[in-house]
Design an enzyme around this catalytic site. Structure first.
Site, PDB file in Angstrom:
ATOM      1  N   ILE A 175       0.885  -1.167   0.000  1.00 41.92           N
ATOM      2  CA  ILE A 175       0.000   0.000   0.000  1.00 41.92           C
ATOM      3  C   ILE A 175       0.917   1.209   0.000  1.00 41.92           C
ATOM      4  O   ILE A 175       1.871   1.270   0.786  1.00 41.92           O
ATOM      5  CB  ILE A 175      -1.009  -0.003   1.176  1.00 41.92           C
ATOM      6  CG1 ILE A 175      -1.974   1.197   1.079  1.00 41.92           C
ATOM      7  CG2 ILE A 175      -0.354  -0.063   2.529  1.00 41.92           C
ATOM      8  CD1 ILE A 175      -3.264   1.037   1.891  1.00 41.92           C
ATOM      9  N   ALA A 176       0.669   2.143  -0.901  1.00 42.94           N
ATOM     10  CA  ALA A 176       1.576   3.291  -1.015  1.00 42.94           C
ATOM     11  C   ALA A 176       0.832   4.482  -1.609  1.00 42.94           C
ATOM     12  O   ALA A 176      -0.032   4.329  -2.474  1.00 42.94           O
ATOM     13  CB  ALA A 176       2.766   2.934  -1.903  1.00 42.94           C
TER      14      ALA A 176
ATOM     15  N   GLU B  16       2.755  -7.796   6.928  1.00 42.62           N
ATOM     16  CA  GLU B  16       4.077  -7.638   7.532  1.00 42.62           C
ATOM     17  C   GLU B  16       4.528  -6.206   7.281  1.00 42.62           C
ATOM     18  O   GLU B  16       4.302  -5.676   6.185  1.00 42.62           O
ATOM     19  CB  GLU B  16       5.106  -8.593   6.917  1.00 42.62           C
ATOM     20  CG  GLU B  16       5.056  -9.991   7.477  1.00 42.62           C
ATOM     21  CD  GLU B  16       4.082 -10.888   6.733  1.00 42.62           C
ATOM     22  OE1 GLU B  16       3.635 -10.484   5.635  1.00 42.62           O
ATOM     23  OE2 GLU B  16       3.754 -11.973   7.239  1.00 42.62           O
TER      24      GLU B  16
ATOM     25  N   ASN C 179       9.510   1.071  10.132  1.00 40.81           N
ATOM     26  CA  ASN C 179       8.614   1.907   9.311  1.00 40.81           C
ATOM     27  C   ASN C 179       7.511   2.508  10.193  1.00 40.81           C
ATOM     28  O   ASN C 179       6.350   2.087  10.176  1.00 40.81           O
ATOM     29  CB  ASN C 179       8.018   1.057   8.175  1.00 40.81           C
ATOM     30  CG  ASN C 179       7.312   1.897   7.131  1.00 40.81           C
ATOM     31  OD1 ASN C 179       7.077   3.094   7.338  1.00 40.81           O
ATOM     32  ND2 ASN C 179       6.962   1.281   6.021  1.00 40.81           N
TER      33      ASN C 179
ATOM     34  N   TYR D 262      -1.284   1.562  10.343  1.00 38.41           N
ATOM     35  CA  TYR D 262      -2.003   0.299  10.554  1.00 38.41           C
ATOM     36  C   TYR D 262      -2.676   0.272  11.926  1.00 38.41           C
ATOM     37  O   TYR D 262      -3.810  -0.203  12.054  1.00 38.41           O
ATOM     38  CB  TYR D 262      -1.042  -0.890  10.399  1.00 38.41           C
ATOM     39  CG  TYR D 262      -0.498  -1.047   8.994  1.00 38.41           C
ATOM     40  CD1 TYR D 262      -1.338  -0.995   7.883  1.00 38.41           C
ATOM     41  CD2 TYR D 262       0.863  -1.247   8.765  1.00 38.41           C
ATOM     42  CE1 TYR D 262      -0.849  -1.130   6.596  1.00 38.41           C
ATOM     43  CE2 TYR D 262       1.362  -1.396   7.472  1.00 38.41           C
ATOM     44  CZ  TYR D 262       0.500  -1.333   6.394  1.00 38.41           C
ATOM     45  OH  TYR D 262       0.990  -1.468   5.112  1.00 38.41           O
TER      46      TYR D 262
HETATM   47  C1  LIG Z   1       1.675   4.149   4.926  1.00 37.41           C
HETATM   48  C2  LIG Z   1       0.971   5.066   3.927  1.00 37.41           C
HETATM   49  C3  LIG Z   1       0.339   4.224   2.803  1.00 37.41           C
HETATM   50  C4  LIG Z   1      -0.147   5.832   4.649  1.00 37.41           C
HETATM   51  O1  LIG Z   1      -0.907   6.566   3.694  1.00 37.41           O
HETATM   52  P1  LIG Z   1      -1.313   8.085   3.988  1.00 37.41           P
HETATM   53  O2  LIG Z   1      -2.299   8.503   2.955  1.00 37.41           O
HETATM   54  O3  LIG Z   1      -0.084   8.905   4.080  1.00 37.41           O
HETATM   55  O4  LIG Z   1      -1.974   7.973   5.418  1.00 37.41           O
HETATM   56  P2  LIG Z   1      -3.272   8.726   6.004  1.00 37.41           P
HETATM   57  O5  LIG Z   1      -3.207  10.173   5.629  1.00 37.41           O
HETATM   58  O6  LIG Z   1      -4.486   7.999   5.574  1.00 37.41           O
HETATM   59  O7  LIG Z   1      -3.005   8.582   7.573  1.00 37.41           O
HETATM   60  C5  LIG Z   1      -3.866   7.894   8.448  1.00 37.41           C
HETATM   61  C6  LIG Z   1      -3.177   7.796   9.795  1.00 37.41           C
HETATM   62  O8  LIG Z   1      -1.948   7.056   9.687  1.00 37.41           O
HETATM   63  C7  LIG Z   1      -0.975   7.587  10.613  1.00 37.41           C
HETATM   64  N1  LIG Z   1       0.101   8.233   9.859  1.00 37.41           N
HETATM   65  C8  LIG Z   1       0.153   8.418   8.519  1.00 37.41           C
HETATM   66  N2  LIG Z   1       1.326   9.033   8.190  1.00 37.41           N
HETATM   67  C9  LIG Z   1       1.995   9.240   9.328  1.00 37.41           C
HETATM   68  C10 LIG Z   1       3.250   9.850   9.639  1.00 37.41           C
HETATM   69  N3  LIG Z   1       4.030  10.375   8.678  1.00 37.41           N
HETATM   70  N4  LIG Z   1       3.642   9.893  10.924  1.00 37.41           N
HETATM   71  C11 LIG Z   1       2.873   9.352  11.888  1.00 37.41           C
HETATM   72  N5  LIG Z   1       1.659   8.769  11.672  1.00 37.41           N
HETATM   73  C12 LIG Z   1       1.230   8.715  10.394  1.00 37.41           C
HETATM   74  C13 LIG Z   1      -1.718   8.650  11.398  1.00 37.41           C
HETATM   75  O9  LIG Z   1      -2.331   8.007  12.518  1.00 37.41           O
HETATM   76  C14 LIG Z   1      -2.774   9.106  10.404  1.00 37.41           C
HETATM   77  O10 LIG Z   1      -3.903   9.692  10.991  1.00 37.41           O
HETATM   78  P3  LIG Z   1      -3.935  11.296  11.252  1.00 37.41           P
HETATM   79  O11 LIG Z   1      -3.419  11.956  10.037  1.00 37.41           O
HETATM   80  O12 LIG Z   1      -5.404  11.552  11.509  1.00 37.41           O
HETATM   81  O13 LIG Z   1      -3.061  11.526  12.441  1.00 37.41           O
HETATM   82  C15 LIG Z   1       1.951   6.114   3.331  1.00 37.41           C
HETATM   83  O14 LIG Z   1       2.628   6.766   4.405  1.00 37.41           O
HETATM   84  C16 LIG Z   1       3.004   5.526   2.403  1.00 37.41           C
HETATM   85  O15 LIG Z   1       2.775   5.390   1.197  1.00 37.41           O
HETATM   86  N6  LIG Z   1       4.186   5.181   2.949  1.00 37.41           N
HETATM   87  C17 LIG Z   1       5.292   4.657   2.115  1.00 37.41           C
HETATM   88  C18 LIG Z   1       5.023   3.251   1.682  1.00 37.41           C
HETATM   89  C19 LIG Z   1       4.887   2.306   2.870  1.00 37.41           C
HETATM   90  O16 LIG Z   1       5.699   2.311   3.788  1.00 37.41           O
HETATM   91  N7  LIG Z   1       3.844   1.451   2.809  1.00 37.41           N
HETATM   92  C20 LIG Z   1       3.601   0.459   3.823  1.00 37.41           C
HETATM   93  C21 LIG Z   1       4.458  -0.729   3.587  1.00 37.41           C
HETATM   94  S1  LIG Z   1       4.183  -2.001   4.752  1.00 37.41           S
END
Ligand SMILES: CC(C)(COP(=O)(O)OP(=O)(O)OC[C@H]1O[C@@H](n2cnc3c(N)ncnc32)[C@H](O)[C@@H]1OP(=O)(O)O)[C@@H](O)C(=O)NCCC(=O)NCCS
Length: 157
Positions: free
Chosen positions: A82-83, A116, A121, A128
Protein backbone atom coordinates in the site's frame (compact mmCIF):
# COMPACT_ATOMS: atom_id res chain seq x y z
CA UNK A 1 -12.90 27.41 -6.36
CA UNK A 2 -11.35 24.07 -7.24
CA UNK A 3 -13.01 20.77 -6.47
CA UNK A 4 -11.02 17.62 -5.86
CA UNK A 5 -12.44 14.29 -6.98
CA UNK A 6 -11.10 11.02 -5.57
CA UNK A 7 -11.69 7.64 -7.14
CA UNK A 8 -10.57 4.12 -6.22
CA UNK A 9 -10.74 1.49 -8.94
CA UNK A 10 -9.14 -1.74 -10.09
CA UNK A 11 -5.69 -1.20 -11.58
CA UNK A 12 -5.18 -1.65 -15.33
CA UNK A 13 -2.05 -2.38 -17.33
CA UNK A 14 -2.07 1.28 -18.44
CA UNK A 15 -1.42 2.25 -14.81
CA UNK A 16 1.90 0.40 -14.71
CA UNK A 17 4.09 3.49 -15.29
CA UNK A 18 2.41 5.52 -12.55
CA UNK A 19 2.48 2.57 -10.16
CA UNK A 20 6.19 1.99 -10.77
CA UNK A 21 6.96 5.69 -10.14
CA UNK A 22 5.16 5.63 -6.80
CA UNK A 23 6.73 2.27 -5.92
CA UNK A 24 10.25 3.60 -6.52
CA UNK A 25 9.61 6.82 -4.61
CA UNK A 26 8.02 5.05 -1.65
CA UNK A 27 10.40 2.10 -1.44
CA UNK A 28 13.82 3.43 -2.52
CA UNK A 29 15.44 0.35 -1.01
CA UNK A 30 13.70 -2.81 -2.09
CA UNK A 31 11.12 -1.56 -4.60
CA UNK A 32 9.33 -4.29 -6.48
CA UNK A 33 10.52 -4.70 -10.04
CA UNK A 34 8.21 -4.04 -12.98
CA UNK A 35 7.92 -7.79 -13.58
CA UNK A 36 6.64 -8.29 -10.01
CA UNK A 37 3.98 -5.62 -10.45
CA UNK A 38 3.05 -7.02 -13.86
CA UNK A 39 2.61 -10.46 -12.33
CA UNK A 40 0.23 -8.96 -9.76
CA UNK A 41 -1.74 -7.10 -12.43
CA UNK A 42 -1.94 -9.86 -15.02
CA UNK A 43 -1.43 -13.28 -13.52
CA UNK A 44 -1.67 -13.65 -9.78
CA UNK A 45 -5.09 -15.27 -9.31
CA UNK A 46 -5.38 -14.22 -5.65
CA UNK A 47 -4.31 -10.59 -6.11
CA UNK A 48 -6.64 -7.59 -5.87
CA UNK A 49 -4.77 -4.56 -7.16
CA UNK A 50 -6.36 -1.11 -6.93
CA UNK A 51 -5.29 2.44 -7.57
CA UNK A 52 -6.46 5.69 -6.05
CA UNK A 53 -6.67 8.60 -8.47
CA UNK A 54 -7.37 12.31 -8.18
CA UNK A 55 -8.88 14.87 -10.51
CA UNK A 56 -9.08 18.62 -10.07
CA UNK A 57 -12.44 19.98 -11.22
CA UNK A 58 -12.96 16.76 -13.18
CA UNK A 59 -11.36 18.51 -16.18
CA UNK A 60 -8.06 16.94 -17.16
CA UNK A 61 -8.92 13.39 -16.22
CA UNK A 62 -7.63 11.50 -13.24
CA UNK A 63 -4.06 10.96 -12.10
CA UNK A 64 -3.00 7.85 -10.18
CA UNK A 65 -1.49 8.89 -6.82
CA UNK A 66 -1.43 5.63 -4.88
CA UNK A 67 -2.11 1.92 -5.01
CA UNK A 68 -2.72 -1.15 -2.91
CA UNK A 69 -2.45 -4.85 -3.52
CA UNK A 70 -3.89 -7.55 -1.33
CA UNK A 71 -4.08 -11.32 -1.66
CA UNK A 72 -7.23 -13.23 -0.87
CA UNK A 73 -6.66 -16.74 0.47
CA UNK A 74 -9.83 -18.51 1.64
CA UNK A 75 -11.16 -16.60 4.67
CA UNK A 76 -8.07 -14.50 5.18
CA UNK A 77 -6.33 -11.75 3.22
CA UNK A 78 -2.84 -10.26 3.25
CA UNK A 79 -1.97 -6.71 2.37
CA UNK A 80 1.17 -6.92 0.22
CA UNK A 81 1.57 -3.32 -0.81
CA UNK A 82 0.00 0.00 0.00
CA UNK A 83 1.58 3.29 -1.01
CA UNK A 84 0.68 6.92 -1.61
CA UNK A 85 2.84 9.35 -3.59
CA UNK A 86 5.15 11.08 -1.08
CA UNK A 87 3.79 14.56 -2.03
CA UNK A 88 0.29 13.47 -1.08
CA UNK A 89 0.85 11.45 2.06
CA UNK A 90 -1.00 12.24 5.30
CA UNK A 91 -4.08 13.43 3.42
CA UNK A 92 -6.19 10.37 4.25
CA UNK A 93 -5.71 8.80 0.82
CA UNK A 94 -4.08 5.70 2.31
CA UNK A 95 -7.00 5.51 4.74
CA UNK A 96 -9.49 5.68 1.88
CA UNK A 97 -7.78 2.66 0.29
CA UNK A 98 -7.63 0.80 3.60
CA UNK A 99 -11.38 1.40 4.16
CA UNK A 100 -12.04 0.06 0.68
CA UNK A 101 -9.96 -3.08 1.35
CA UNK A 102 -11.74 -3.60 4.66
CA UNK A 103 -15.20 -3.21 3.11
CA UNK A 104 -14.29 -5.51 0.23
CA UNK A 105 -13.03 -8.16 2.68
CA UNK A 106 -16.17 -7.79 4.77
CA UNK A 107 -18.35 -8.30 1.68
CA UNK A 108 -16.34 -11.41 0.78
CA UNK A 109 -16.71 -12.82 4.31
CA UNK A 110 -12.96 -12.69 4.87
CA UNK A 111 -12.34 -12.96 8.59
CA UNK A 112 -8.78 -11.71 9.08
CA UNK A 113 -6.55 -9.17 7.38
CA UNK A 114 -2.83 -9.64 7.95
CA UNK A 115 0.36 -7.91 6.90
CA UNK A 116 4.08 -7.64 7.53
CA UNK A 117 5.69 -4.26 8.10
CA UNK A 118 9.31 -3.32 8.72
CA UNK A 119 9.78 -2.65 12.44
CA UNK A 120 11.51 0.62 11.47
CA UNK A 121 8.61 1.91 9.31
CA UNK A 122 7.01 4.07 11.97
CA UNK A 123 4.55 5.91 9.79
CA UNK A 124 3.18 2.68 8.31
CA UNK A 125 2.98 1.09 11.79
CA UNK A 126 1.04 4.14 13.05
CA UNK A 127 -1.15 3.98 9.99
CA UNK A 128 -2.00 0.30 10.55
CA UNK A 129 -2.60 0.84 14.27
CA UNK A 130 -4.96 3.69 13.46
CA UNK A 131 -6.91 1.20 11.35
CA UNK A 132 -7.14 -1.27 14.22
CA UNK A 133 -4.31 -3.68 13.40
CA UNK A 134 -2.59 -5.30 16.38
CA UNK A 135 0.96 -6.66 16.41
CA UNK A 136 0.78 -10.43 16.74
CA UNK A 137 4.49 -11.26 16.64
CA UNK A 138 7.88 -10.19 15.30
CA UNK A 139 9.44 -12.08 12.38
CA UNK A 140 13.21 -11.80 12.72
CA UNK A 141 15.21 -11.11 9.53
CA UNK A 142 12.06 -11.22 7.44
CA UNK A 143 13.38 -8.84 4.77
CA UNK A 144 16.26 -9.44 2.32
CA UNK A 145 18.48 -6.91 4.08
CA UNK A 146 17.94 -8.65 7.43
CA UNK A 147 15.36 -6.20 8.82
CA UNK A 148 12.73 -7.60 11.15
CA UNK A 149 8.99 -7.42 10.45
CA UNK A 150 5.99 -7.03 12.68
CA UNK A 151 3.21 -9.42 11.75
CA UNK A 152 -0.03 -7.50 12.28
CA UNK A 153 -3.61 -8.71 12.25
CA UNK A 154 -7.05 -7.15 12.04
CA UNK A 155 -10.27 -9.05 12.57
CA UNK A 156 -12.87 -8.23 9.93
CA UNK A 157 -16.29 -8.06 11.57
C1 LIG B 1 1.68 4.15 4.93
C2 LIG B 1 0.97 5.07 3.93
C3 LIG B 1 0.34 4.22 2.80
C4 LIG B 1 -0.15 5.83 4.65
O1 LIG B 1 -0.91 6.57 3.69
P1 LIG B 1 -1.31 8.09 3.99
O2 LIG B 1 -2.30 8.50 2.95
O3 LIG B 1 -0.08 8.91 4.08
O4 LIG B 1 -1.97 7.97 5.42
P2 LIG B 1 -3.27 8.73 6.00
O5 LIG B 1 -3.21 10.17 5.63
O6 LIG B 1 -4.49 8.00 5.57
O7 LIG B 1 -3.00 8.58 7.57
C5 LIG B 1 -3.87 7.89 8.45
C6 LIG B 1 -3.18 7.80 9.80
O8 LIG B 1 -1.95 7.06 9.69
C7 LIG B 1 -0.98 7.59 10.61
N1 LIG B 1 0.10 8.23 9.86
C8 LIG B 1 0.15 8.42 8.52
N2 LIG B 1 1.33 9.03 8.19
C9 LIG B 1 1.99 9.24 9.33
C10 LIG B 1 3.25 9.85 9.64
N3 LIG B 1 4.03 10.38 8.68
N4 LIG B 1 3.64 9.89 10.92
C11 LIG B 1 2.87 9.35 11.89
N5 LIG B 1 1.66 8.77 11.67
C12 LIG B 1 1.23 8.71 10.39
C13 LIG B 1 -1.72 8.65 11.40
O9 LIG B 1 -2.33 8.01 12.52
C14 LIG B 1 -2.77 9.11 10.40
O10 LIG B 1 -3.90 9.69 10.99
P3 LIG B 1 -3.94 11.30 11.25
O11 LIG B 1 -3.42 11.96 10.04
O12 LIG B 1 -5.40 11.55 11.51
O13 LIG B 1 -3.06 11.53 12.44
C15 LIG B 1 1.95 6.11 3.33
O14 LIG B 1 2.63 6.77 4.41
C16 LIG B 1 3.00 5.53 2.40
O15 LIG B 1 2.77 5.39 1.20
N6 LIG B 1 4.19 5.18 2.95
C17 LIG B 1 5.29 4.66 2.11
C18 LIG B 1 5.02 3.25 1.68
C19 LIG B 1 4.89 2.31 2.87
O16 LIG B 1 5.70 2.31 3.79
N7 LIG B 1 3.84 1.45 2.81
C20 LIG B 1 3.60 0.46 3.82
C21 LIG B 1 4.46 -0.73 3.59
S1 LIG B 1 4.18 -2.00 4.75
Amino acid sequence: MQNLFVNIREAKLDDLKAIMQIEQLCFPHGAWKEENILYELKENPVAHFWVIELSINNEDGYQVVGFCDYWETFDSATICQIAVHPYLQRKQLGSAMMDEIYNDCYAKKIRTLTLEVRTTNEKAINFYKKHGFKTETTKPHYYDNGDDAYYMILEVK
